[in-house]
Each structure stands twice: as structure tokens, then as C-alpha cells.
Design a protein around this motif. Structure first.
Motif, mmCIF file in Angstrom:
data_model
loop_
_atom_site.group_PDB
_atom_site.id
_atom_site.type_symbol
_atom_site.label_atom_id
_atom_site.label_comp_id
_atom_site.label_asym_id
_atom_site.label_seq_id
_atom_site.Cartn_x
_atom_site.Cartn_y
_atom_site.Cartn_z
ATOM 1 N N PHE A 78 0.896 -1.201 0.063
ATOM 2 C CA PHE A 78 -0.065 -0.129 0.182
ATOM 3 C C PHE A 78 0.727 1.400 -0.005
ATOM 4 O O PHE A 78 0.171 2.308 0.089
ATOM 5 C CB PHE A 78 -0.954 -0.012 1.181
ATOM 6 C CG PHE A 78 -2.096 -1.093 1.008
ATOM 7 C CD1 PHE A 78 -3.250 -0.761 0.367
ATOM 8 C CD2 PHE A 78 -2.020 -2.452 1.577
ATOM 9 C CE1 PHE A 78 -4.347 -1.597 -0.065
ATOM 10 C CE2 PHE A 78 -2.980 -3.350 1.445
ATOM 11 C CZ PHE A 78 -3.928 -2.977 0.682
ATOM 12 N N ASP A 82 -3.322 2.529 -3.496
ATOM 13 C CA ASP A 82 -4.360 2.692 -2.383
ATOM 14 C C ASP A 82 -5.483 1.483 -2.669
ATOM 15 O O ASP A 82 -6.414 1.341 -1.720
ATOM 16 C CB ASP A 82 -5.023 4.121 -2.270
ATOM 17 C CG ASP A 82 -5.719 4.331 -3.628
ATOM 18 O OD1 ASP A 82 -5.537 3.655 -4.731
ATOM 19 O OD2 ASP A 82 -5.955 5.484 -3.662
ATOM 20 N N ARG A 83 -5.344 0.769 -3.541
ATOM 21 C CA ARG A 83 -6.256 -0.280 -4.002
ATOM 22 C C ARG A 83 -5.564 -1.563 -4.474
ATOM 23 O O ARG A 83 -4.942 -1.338 -5.338
ATOM 24 C CB ARG A 83 -7.337 0.275 -5.072
ATOM 25 C CG ARG A 83 -8.534 -0.842 -5.090
ATOM 26 C CD ARG A 83 -9.534 -0.014 -6.193
ATOM 27 N NE ARG A 83 -10.170 0.919 -5.555
ATOM 28 C CZ ARG A 83 -11.578 0.991 -4.772
ATOM 29 N NH1 ARG A 83 -11.919 -0.313 -4.779
ATOM 30 N NH2 ARG A 83 -12.116 1.904 -4.172
ATOM 31 N N ILE A 133 -6.491 -1.338 6.529
ATOM 32 C CA ILE A 133 -6.625 -1.966 5.261
ATOM 33 C C ILE A 133 -8.552 -2.102 5.361
ATOM 34 O O ILE A 133 -8.906 -2.815 6.008
ATOM 35 C CB ILE A 133 -6.298 -3.175 4.639
ATOM 36 C CG1 ILE A 133 -4.527 -3.062 4.759
ATOM 37 C CG2 ILE A 133 -6.487 -3.628 3.532
ATOM 38 C CD1 ILE A 133 -4.113 -4.082 4.483
#
Length: 194
Positions: A78, A82-83, A133
Motif C-alpha cells: 500500500f 491505495d487499492r 486496510i
């Protein structure tokens, strides 16, 4: 001068940890004494006690260091993203199994010796997936309770990890990653009586 002392302390602590890892592969945990650890590390008991007040404190530090390393490994994908899509092999899964494989001897030692190993590993997983997360979920049959989902997913992943440790790492990290990905994306269709 302080850097030199820090290196010596790190080297001493690493020697003690490696000695303990070697001993746990030969003896039951309750048979291992501070004297045995120090002697196996080619140090004296006074050196051990200069760093730790007892064996429990020594094991606690080893566990904290191990779990902090695992936490950093899980979160490392991460740093640049961010995904992450998890329908294929997720980078977090790669990091988990590669970290465990790299540190398998200490994982095995603490799994067999630290009374809170499982509890603390479960807390770490749960904490990461609650606070660091967010797992996006979708269900076609109803609304899922996110907290229950986290417990379910964490226990399932940890069950596979515990199996791997108990089996003395018979399978490669790559195989374990693949199996976790397959298990996570497998849908149960029916139950049949055998």
C-alpha cells in the motif's frame, strides 16, 4: 561509539534468538533454560540478564519483533497503491507468505513456545484489516456484518498459516499463496452426506 554499542547489542540479541531457535528444534519449550540459551549462543548468563529479566521477556521481544515485521510486510504493497484487486494473487498475500517463509524457523519456534502466539497473530491480522486496510465486500445473498467478516477471513487465513507451520513448511510460500487465493475465491455449492 553509540552505533558500535547498538551493533553489539543487536548481535548479542540475534545470537540469543538463534540459539533459542536451534534449541526449540531439539527440546521441549519447558526444558530450555536461560543457561542453555546463553551457553548455546556462546555467551554467559550474565549477558542474557543484561538484556532480559527472564526467558518470558526474551520470548516477548522476539514475538513483538516478528509481528512488527509481518505488519510492515502486509502493509508494504500500500506504499505505492491505495487499492488492490484480490481476485488474483494479492500482493498482501505474497508479502505474508514470503515473510513467514523467510522467518520460518522463528515462526515455528514461537508457535511452539509462546503461549500467546496465536492470540497475538490473530489480533494483528484483525487490527490491520480493521484499522489499516478496508476490505470491500460484495454478497449476492444478503448484507454481511463487516466485523464478523473480518473474523471469518482472518481465522481462515490463519488456519492455513497454522497448518503450514505445523506441517513444518512442507509446501513453498508460492504454493501456499496460490492455495489461499483459491480458497478465498472458492464458492461452496452443496453439502453431501458421505
Amino acid at each position: 561509539m553509540e552505533l558500535k554499542i547498538d551493533r553489539r547489542v543487536k548481535k548479542t540479541k540475534l545470537s540469543l534468538k538463534n540459539a533459542y531457535i536451534d534449541l526449540i528444534e531439539q527440546y521441549l519449550e519447558h526444558e530450555i533454560t536461560v543457561s542453555m540459551i546463553a551457553q548455546y549462543a556462546d555467551l554467559n548468563r550474565a549477558t542474557f540478564y543484561a538484556h532480559y529479566s527472564n526467558k518470558e521477556e526474551f520470548l516477548e521481544e522476539a514475538l513483538c519483533d516478528l509481528l512488527e515485521g509481518l505488519r510492515r510486510a502486509i502493509l508494504s504493497p500500500f506504499e505505492d497503491n491505495d487499492r488492490i484487486n484480490v481476485n488474483s494473487l494479492a500482493p498482501t498475500t505474497v508479502q505474508i507468505f514470503e515473510y513467514i517463509e523467510k522467518n520460518k524457523r522463528i515462526f515455528y519456534a514461537l508457535y511452539n513456545s509462546h503461549s500467546d502466539f496465536k492470540k497475538r497473530l490473530e489480533e494483528l491480522f484483525y487490527h490491520i484489516f480493521l484499522n489499516d486496510i478496508f476490505v470491500e465486500v460484495q454478497s449476492t445473498i444478503g448484507k454481511i456484518n463487516y466485523e464478523m467478516f473480518l473474523h471469518y477471513q482472518s481465522k481462515a487465513a490463519l488456519g492455513l498459516i497454522y497448518f503450514w507451520i505445523q506441517d513444518k513448511f512442507q509446501y513453498s510460500a508460492k504454493f501456499m499463496m496460490e492455495q489461499l487465493t483459491i480458497c478465498s475465491n472458492t464458492q461452496v455449492i452443496d453439502l453431501k452426506k458421505i
